[in-house]
Design a protein around this motif. Structure first.
Motif, mmCIF file in Angstrom:
data_model
loop_
_atom_site.group_PDB
_atom_site.id
_atom_site.type_symbol
_atom_site.label_atom_id
_atom_site.label_comp_id
_atom_site.label_asym_id
_atom_site.label_seq_id
_atom_site.Cartn_x
_atom_site.Cartn_y
_atom_site.Cartn_z
ATOM 1 N N VAL A 149 0.855 -1.190 0.000
ATOM 2 C CA VAL A 149 0.000 0.000 0.000
ATOM 3 C C VAL A 149 0.890 1.238 0.000
ATOM 4 O O VAL A 149 1.827 1.340 0.791
ATOM 5 N N LYS A 150 0.604 2.177 -0.881
ATOM 6 C CA LYS A 150 1.400 3.396 -0.943
ATOM 7 C C LYS A 150 1.279 4.165 0.367
ATOM 8 O O LYS A 150 0.203 4.235 0.957
ATOM 9 N N LYS A 151 2.398 4.754 0.790
ATOM 10 C CA LYS A 151 2.414 5.456 2.070
ATOM 11 C C LYS A 151 1.361 6.548 2.126
ATOM 12 O O LYS A 151 0.691 6.727 3.151
ATOM 13 N N GLU A 152 1.171 7.279 1.016
ATOM 14 C CA GLU A 152 0.220 8.381 1.015
ATOM 15 C C GLU A 152 -1.227 7.896 1.107
ATOM 16 O O GLU A 152 -2.128 8.662 1.448
ATOM 17 N N LEU A 153 -1.461 6.613 0.795
ATOM 18 C CA LEU A 153 -2.809 6.050 0.893
ATOM 19 C C LEU A 153 -3.035 5.339 2.227
ATOM 20 O O LEU A 153 -4.174 5.128 2.628
ATOM 21 N N SER A 154 -1.961 5.006 2.924
ATOM 22 C CA SER A 154 -2.079 4.135 4.097
ATOM 23 C C SER A 154 -2.917 4.753 5.213
ATOM 24 O O SER A 154 -3.668 4.037 5.891
#
Length: 228
Positions: A149-154
């Motif tokens: 999962v992308k950090k900005e979406l987490s």
């Protein structure tokens, strides 16, 4: 323009649930035939239009889900704490944004789960979530990032999953509890999640109680679900 669509979500055991979407233009539901078709709770006339509209959209999504499940199109009452009051025949969950509502219904005896919670979040909401410690522990975010999962979406994903967890547990808890009372413990394939309750929340939800969940990204939104 307003319209309906559906999303399929796959549960273990090859069970499929259908989430009904009702998309609408802001300001298009109040004082229209849409409003007339939905039974109103006490105090509805005193609500602001935005609150009226999201309530109407949620119930319209429920009607679509009822038709798909082939159950009578009955009005779903709103309890004093705001939760939907489902018939004995089935249960479900509702979520909404400013221009979309989603609802899912199921007969618990047919798929082996008792409760489900769903949540819908626009990707733009990620910018408003900056207090990560109120959502979860660092180890939970590390699980998501390790799963791809992308950090900005987490942050948005964990927030939405916890919203779904809250909705699925609330019928068995009956009172407010904190997001950090339930912890993400594993993620399989970047799509299937397991959660564990960290303290006894009620007689029916003891320490160690386990839930599962998942998510989909679609058309600028994040759809999550959790079930037990």
């Amino acid at each position: 323009m307003s319209g309906y669509s559906q999303t399929q979500i796959l549960l273990p055991g090859s069970h499929v649930l259908h989430v009904s979407h009702f998309v609408f233009k802001e300001g298009s539901l109040v004082a229209t035939d849409y409003e007339v078709s939905v039974a109103k709770p006490s105090g509805y006339n005193n609500w602001r239009n935005k609150r009226k509209e999201t309530f109407l959209a949620g119930r319209l999504a429920v009607k679509h889900a009822q038709n798909f499940l082939s159950v009578p199109e009955v009005d779903i009452a709103k309890s004093e704490d705001g939760a939907p009051v489902w018939p004995n025949e089935y249960t479900g969950s509702i979520s909404h944004t400013d221009n979309q509502a989603v609802a899912v219904l199921f007969r618990s005896l047919q798929i082996g789960i008792q409760y489900i919670g769903i949540d819908l979040e626009p990707f733009g909401n990620a910018e408003m979530l900056n207090v990560t410690d109120s959502i979860g522990l660092q180890c939970e975010f590390e699980i998501l990032i390790s799963a791809g999962v992308k950090k900005e979406l987490s942050i948005l994903l964990l927030f939405s999953l916890k919203e779904s967890v809250y909705k699925s547990l609330y019928p068995m808890v009956g009172e407010f509890f904190d997001f950090r009372d339930v912890e993400l413990t594993s993620c399989e394939g970047g799509e299937y999640f397991e959660f564990q309750v960290k303290r006894q929340l009620s007689q029916r939800v003891p320490l160690g109680f386990v839930l599962h969940g998942g998510y989909k990204e679609q058309e600028g939104h994040l759809l999550t679900w959790a079930y037990c």
